[in-house]
Design a protein around this motif. Sequence first.
Motif, PDB file in Angstrom:
ATOM      1  N   LEU A 263       0.817  -1.213   0.000  1.00 50.87           N
ATOM      2  CA  LEU A 263       0.000   0.000   0.000  1.00 50.87           C
ATOM      3  C   LEU A 263       0.853   1.265   0.000  1.00 50.87           C
ATOM      4  O   LEU A 263       0.412   2.317  -0.475  1.00 50.87           O
ATOM      5  N   MET A 264       2.049   1.162   0.529  1.00 45.93           N
ATOM      6  CA  MET A 264       2.965   2.313   0.451  1.00 45.93           C
ATOM      7  C   MET A 264       3.361   2.574  -0.993  1.00 45.93           C
ATOM      8  O   MET A 264       3.540   3.716  -1.413  1.00 45.93           O
ATOM      9  N   MET A 265       3.475   1.465  -1.780  1.00 44.67           N
ATOM     10  CA  MET A 265       3.816   1.612  -3.202  1.00 44.67           C
ATOM     11  C   MET A 265       2.600   1.982  -4.034  1.00 44.67           C
ATOM     12  O   MET A 265       2.720   2.620  -5.079  1.00 44.67           O
ATOM     13  N   GLN A 266       1.421   1.551  -3.609  1.00 51.30           N
ATOM     14  CA  GLN A 266       0.179   1.823  -4.345  1.00 51.30           C
ATOM     15  C   GLN A 266      -0.846   2.441  -3.384  1.00 51.30           C
ATOM     16  O   GLN A 266      -1.827   1.816  -3.011  1.00 51.30           O
ATOM     17  N   PRO A 267      -0.646   3.694  -2.979  1.00 52.02           N
ATOM     18  CA  PRO A 267      -1.523   4.293  -1.964  1.00 52.02           C
ATOM     19  C   PRO A 267      -2.982   4.421  -2.393  1.00 52.02           C
ATOM     20  O   PRO A 267      -3.877   4.432  -1.553  1.00 52.02           O
ATOM     21  N   SER A 268      -3.258   4.456  -3.709  1.00 51.03           N
ATOM     22  CA  SER A 268      -4.647   4.601  -4.158  1.00 51.03           C
ATOM     23  C   SER A 268      -5.472   3.351  -3.855  1.00 51.03           C
ATOM     24  O   SER A 268      -6.700   3.413  -3.786  1.00 51.03           O
ATOM     25  N   TRP A 269      -4.819   2.210  -3.682  1.00 55.51           N
ATOM     26  CA  TRP A 269      -5.551   0.970  -3.394  1.00 55.51           C
ATOM     27  C   TRP A 269      -6.123   0.955  -1.972  1.00 55.51           C
ATOM     28  O   TRP A 269      -7.038   0.208  -1.671  1.00 55.51           O
ATOM     29  N   ARG A 270      -5.541   1.796  -1.092  1.00 61.58           N
ATOM     30  CA  ARG A 270      -5.936   1.774   0.311  1.00 61.58           C
ATOM     31  C   ARG A 270      -7.405   2.162   0.505  1.00 61.58           C
ATOM     32  O   ARG A 270      -8.080   1.671   1.406  1.00 61.58           O
ATOM     33  N   LEU A 271      -7.917   3.027  -0.358  1.00 61.93           N
ATOM     34  CA  LEU A 271      -9.271   3.553  -0.191  1.00 61.93           C
ATOM     35  C   LEU A 271     -10.330   2.460  -0.250  1.00 61.93           C
ATOM     36  O   LEU A 271     -11.308   2.482   0.505  1.00 61.93           O
ATOM     37  N   ASP A 272     -10.157   1.512  -1.159  1.00 61.20           N
ATOM     38  CA  ASP A 272     -11.165   0.468  -1.367  1.00 61.20           C
ATOM     39  C   ASP A 272     -10.773  -0.883  -0.766  1.00 61.20           C
ATOM     40  O   ASP A 272     -11.407  -1.896  -1.062  1.00 61.20           O
ATOM     41  N   LEU A 273      -9.754  -0.898   0.069  1.00 58.27           N
ATOM     42  CA  LEU A 273      -9.246  -2.180   0.563  1.00 58.27           C
ATOM     43  C   LEU A 273      -9.693  -2.447   1.987  1.00 58.27           C
ATOM     44  O   LEU A 273      -9.553  -1.596   2.866  1.00 58.27           O
ATOM     45  N   ASP A 274     -10.226  -3.648   2.215  1.00 59.60           N
ATOM     46  CA  ASP A 274     -10.517  -4.146   3.557  1.00 59.60           C
ATOM     47  C   ASP A 274      -9.291  -4.945   3.994  1.00 59.60           C
ATOM     48  O   ASP A 274      -9.122  -6.108   3.618  1.00 59.60           O
ATOM     49  N   VAL A 275      -8.424  -4.304   4.768  1.00 62.81           N
ATOM     50  CA  VAL A 275      -7.158  -4.924   5.147  1.00 62.81           C
ATOM     51  C   VAL A 275      -7.392  -6.199   5.944  1.00 62.81           C
ATOM     52  O   VAL A 275      -6.711  -7.218   5.754  1.00 62.81           O
ATOM     53  N   GLU A 276      -8.376  -6.173   6.841  1.00 60.65           N
ATOM     54  CA  GLU A 276      -8.666  -7.359   7.652  1.00 60.65           C
ATOM     55  C   GLU A 276      -9.070  -8.543   6.776  1.00 60.65           C
ATOM     56  O   GLU A 276      -8.639  -9.672   7.012  1.00 60.65           O
ATOM     57  N   ALA A 277      -9.881  -8.276   5.725  1.00 62.59           N
ATOM     58  CA  ALA A 277     -10.292  -9.350   4.808  1.00 62.59           C
ATOM     59  C   ALA A 277      -9.091  -9.877   4.027  1.00 62.59           C
ATOM     60  O   ALA A 277      -8.989 -11.079   3.761  1.00 62.59           O
ATOM     61  N   ALA A 278      -8.175  -8.976   3.646  1.00 64.78           N
ATOM     62  CA  ALA A 278      -6.982  -9.405   2.905  1.00 64.78           C
ATOM     63  C   ALA A 278      -6.101 -10.295   3.772  1.00 64.78           C
ATOM     64  O   ALA A 278      -5.585 -11.322   3.313  1.00 64.78           O
ATOM     65  N   VAL A 279      -5.929  -9.922   5.035  1.00 60.71           N
ATOM     66  CA  VAL A 279      -5.135 -10.741   5.950  1.00 60.71           C
ATOM     67  C   VAL A 279      -5.781 -12.114   6.130  1.00 60.71           C
ATOM     68  O   VAL A 279      -5.109 -13.153   6.080  1.00 60.71           O
ATOM     69  N   ALA A 280      -7.115 -12.132   6.320  1.00 58.55           N
ATOM     70  CA  ALA A 280      -7.819 -13.402   6.521  1.00 58.55           C
ATOM     71  C   ALA A 280      -7.682 -14.309   5.310  1.00 58.55           C
ATOM     72  O   ALA A 280      -7.480 -15.526   5.443  1.00 58.55           O
ATOM     73  N   GLU A 281      -7.769 -13.735   4.105  1.00 65.48           N
ATOM     74  CA  GLU A 281      -7.629 -14.529   2.883  1.00 65.48           C
ATOM     75  C   GLU A 281      -6.233 -15.131   2.777  1.00 65.48           C
ATOM     76  O   GLU A 281      -6.067 -16.303   2.418  1.00 65.48           O
ATOM     77  N   LEU A 282      -5.213 -14.366   3.115  1.00 67.30           N
ATOM     78  CA  LEU A 282      -3.847 -14.878   3.030  1.00 67.30           C
ATOM     79  C   LEU A 282      -3.568 -15.909   4.117  1.00 67.30           C
ATOM     80  O   LEU A 282      -2.818 -16.863   3.895  1.00 67.30           O
ATOM     81  N   VAL A 283      -4.163 -15.748   5.293  1.00 62.09           N
ATOM     82  CA  VAL A 283      -4.025 -16.771   6.330  1.00 62.09           C
ATOM     83  C   VAL A 283      -4.593 -18.090   5.829  1.00 62.09           C
ATOM     84  O   VAL A 283      -4.002 -19.160   6.004  1.00 62.09           O
ATOM     85  N   ARG A 284      -5.763 -18.008   5.171  1.00 68.66           N
ATOM     86  CA  ARG A 284      -6.364 -19.225   4.622  1.00 68.66           C
ATOM     87  C   ARG A 284      -5.462 -19.847   3.570  1.00 68.66           C
ATOM     88  O   ARG A 284      -5.252 -21.060   3.537  1.00 68.66           O
ATOM     89  N   ARG A 285      -4.926 -19.020   2.684  1.00 71.45           N
ATOM     90  CA  ARG A 285      -4.106 -19.562   1.594  1.00 71.45           C
ATOM     91  C   ARG A 285      -2.840 -20.239   2.114  1.00 71.45           C
ATOM     92  O   ARG A 285      -2.431 -21.278   1.601  1.00 71.45           O
ATOM     93  N   PHE A 286      -2.216 -19.644   3.113  1.00 72.95           N
ATOM     94  CA  PHE A 286      -0.964 -20.221   3.594  1.00 72.95           C
ATOM     95  C   PHE A 286      -1.184 -21.356   4.589  1.00 72.95           C
ATOM     96  O   PHE A 286      -0.221 -21.957   5.053  1.00 72.95           O
ATOM     97  N   SER A 287      -2.451 -21.647   4.904  1.00 71.11           N
ATOM     98  CA  SER A 287      -2.739 -22.827   5.719  1.00 71.11           C
ATOM     99  C   SER A 287      -3.076 -24.033   4.851  1.00 71.11           C
ATOM    100  O   SER A 287      -3.267 -25.136   5.362  1.00 71.11           O
ATOM    101  N   VAL A 288      -3.155 -23.811   3.525  1.00 72.16           N
ATOM    102  CA  VAL A 288      -3.493 -24.896   2.592  1.00 72.16           C
ATOM    103  C   VAL A 288      -2.247 -25.704   2.262  1.00 72.16           C
ATOM    104  O   VAL A 288      -1.166 -25.156   2.039  1.00 72.16           O
TER     105      VAL A 288
END
Length: 948
Positions: free
Chosen positions: A41-66
């Motif tokens: 997000l520091m590299m792409q600050p415009s993405w921060r406006l529409d991003l649910d950070v908590e949902a992104a973290v949860a999705e990556l937790v799921r992916r790395f538990s597979v």
Amino acid sequence: MDSQVNNPLLKVVKMAQSLLEEEDRSAVTPSRIAEKIELILMMQPSWRLDLDVEAAVAELVRRFSVWVGESAVLRDDSGHQDWLVASRKKDWRYWQRYRDWLEVKLPSAAIEELDRTTDDILGLLEDPTREGGWDRRGLVVGHVQSGKTGNYTGLICKAADAGYKIVIVLAGLHNNLRSQTQVRLDEGFLGYETAPNPDDLSLAGVGLIDRDPSIRPNYATNRSNSGDFTPRGSRNLGISPEQRPWLFVVKKNKTVLDRLLRWVRNHVADADDPETGRKVVTHLPLLIVDDEADHASVDTGEQVYDEGGRPDPEHEPTTINRLIRRILNTFTRSAYVGYTATPFANIFIHDRGRTADEGPDLFPSAFIINLAAPSSYVGPARIFGINDGTQRSGGLPLVRHVTDHASADGSAGWMPLRHKSTHTALVDGVPGLPASLKEAIEAFILVCAVRIRRGQGSEHSSMLVHVTRFTNVQQQVVAQIEEHVRHIKQRLLRGIDDGVIRARLRRLLEEEIASTSSRIAASGGRADAGTIPDWADVETLLPQVLSDLEIRMINGTAKDALDYVEHSHTGLKVIAVGGDKLARGLTLEGLCISYFLRSARMYDTLMQMGRWFGYRPGYLDLCRLYTTSELTDWFGHITDAAEELREEFDLMVASGATPKQYGLKVQSHPVLMVTSRIKMRAARSLMLSFSGQVLETTALFRDPAILGKNLDATRDLVVSLGEPERQGNGGAQSSSRCVWRGVEHGAILDFLGRYRTHPDAYKVSSPHIAEFIQSMVSRGELTRWTIALIGGGAGGSLTLRPDVTLSMLTRSPRSSSGNRYSIGRLLSPPDEAMDLDGAGWDAALALTREMWRSDPARLQDGREPDVPSGPAIRRIRGFGAPGVPARRDTGLLLIYALDPPKEIGLTRDDPVVAFGISFPGSDAGVKVEYKVNSVMVREWESDYGSSE
């Protein structure tokens, strides 16, 4: 999917996943994931406006538990030349863009396994640049709804990269399934949306990643419902070796396949066969991918073989099989790969089947690959649990039993099991829904609201209602559902007399949905469960859900279609009502709630109806299956049979067997048949080996005279034996068992000669078993036996001789008709371990765990079994292990005394003797001829026939 490519959350997830892949997986924690997201997000600050950070973290937790196990392969390299080396893959662009596209939505572990398995499959086919004639046939077996389409899309991409020029995908029997497959291949392979007008080109999927027009494959079919192959559409198609690959996505339909065959012969063929004079294609290598290869593709006509096993060259195969084989036979260089989750019919294809015009049958002579599903896959084992030998355990608490669909005797009511096309769906004499279906619909409405609150509002949510195969009865169900939803809308949106409905919905959310989610999370399934919002939060979303909710009827005459693509930005919320169209192949995106009452007697039919299997990232705890207790029992049995089949497969892989040596080994069942007897035309006179199998009598007589004679045979056997041991060895300790060891095989043959097995038993036939044992004895095997009497049940006492008295077992009947009644499983794996010592038990358990580790879909939240499986026990007994000698000379006979259930009209004076025989594994190759019993035609027609 195009919207997913540009979705800020998925873009961040993909980039973060790439960064995290460079680190040790054990170091990937939620805090570490959050750090990577912040860096992006520091590299792409415009993405921060529409991003649910908590949902992104949860999705990556799921992916790395597979995690993903390794696929297993049976192969035969006769005539094959290895060719797929790293240098051949360095410039592959179709595969690379498909891989890049998948990284948006899949865990890296799943993509790596897809890369490995598609390399394995392609490598087992032939090099498309190899000169001369060649023909390779293979079968890929995956789990139901586990991503087989994604696998063969990856295979097609790699095949096109390697040089295959003609790719034909056989995509089901119906237009909507063919269209759905075309859409997926548009996204994953072609890179643009196929349309009737070729000028209407719109990039899609992989085409948005690599936009180079010079690599765009050509297409001969399009995504419209009427976009199948036609002579008119093919009139302007030009084929030459220099052109890019061509894709054909066609139905398994006589007219369509006949058109395609004639077009290939008239417009693509470049030579004549010197022996037959028929036109052939020598300059273009062909790949046929057969989706649902066990359905329609199998030749169901009875082919005759002479004494030497040679097929009748004048045999006429059934239509679809004939046309597929003729297309293959028109190409001098061809490859055929079937995909299915239920391979039973394919294994019964005769491996030597051949006719003059069609060439060889579709037996997978080159290879069979058993795909391992990722740990995130929700299959039968996770839904229904695993039989650990004493009970079924480990299943998720998602099944809700339906009892109000029919009267107590099953003959009347809203939707009795056996109903006709003229049936009228009534509750208490008036049109309406049973309370269970009302609850299921209301649960679906709540689930849609919860998914919106979880940030999944733009994803599809579907509900399946599968209760009848008759279209006019489906129409009644649709009308009744529409009326119920309309009633809820009117009350909630207008706020008129809405107190009762709001209270009911709140109670369902708090007492059912929230409590189930908590149970799943507490049992170690935190990755499968999420937060359940408060009623106040859900209540505010109900108007939005109800406004978006649609009811569709999906069958051969309905105009409705599941247009998920058109709703890719907003997410389709749909209740899909259907029959056979929803029973095979068609994917219901975001399936949350299933209401399922259909019955079938075939393993493959019933398993394919399980549309609720698959992947449920972030909402598994919200899913429900409403069905009958009887269907739950049947699915549990299928689960056991399927898992045992996969274990047998893995064991054969370890021994270096080939597809031709692979015999189907499925538990016999009194109600469920392996597959349609029509498909088993080569099985009318099967040559079966019982080595490494267990046979058990689950179809039993009701005739007191026959039961009495079977009891006499058992009593005489016991009287002839010496002093018994009073308990078993290994892991099966019990004082209620009498065991004799070292019994001569003659005693077993005498018993089988007198014991009468029921003629409806699929595999368990006393004469055939005795013949097999005698043949094995002549080779020095099965000469000695262990006999065990199994008691300790809750039934009455049975005295077989003065010093041998057993308390009889009780078994509830699964069905009862005529002179037969049927039970479920008779024995359990610990019973089979009766003849193992401690070292043998440990070796069998280790082998079981090894087989299970190869496929995460078998494991329940990472837990390994603590009881060895039947296949592993029989393997160790037959072939031994370090420190455990092989004992192929010893068979195991297990005898059970059953207290007859009152429901079948017998008394305690008519005890039922049942038996099981566990044969050790062997490579002797002994087989006996087995005549398959005929079945009433109307029985299988009621399961396979369709009015749609």
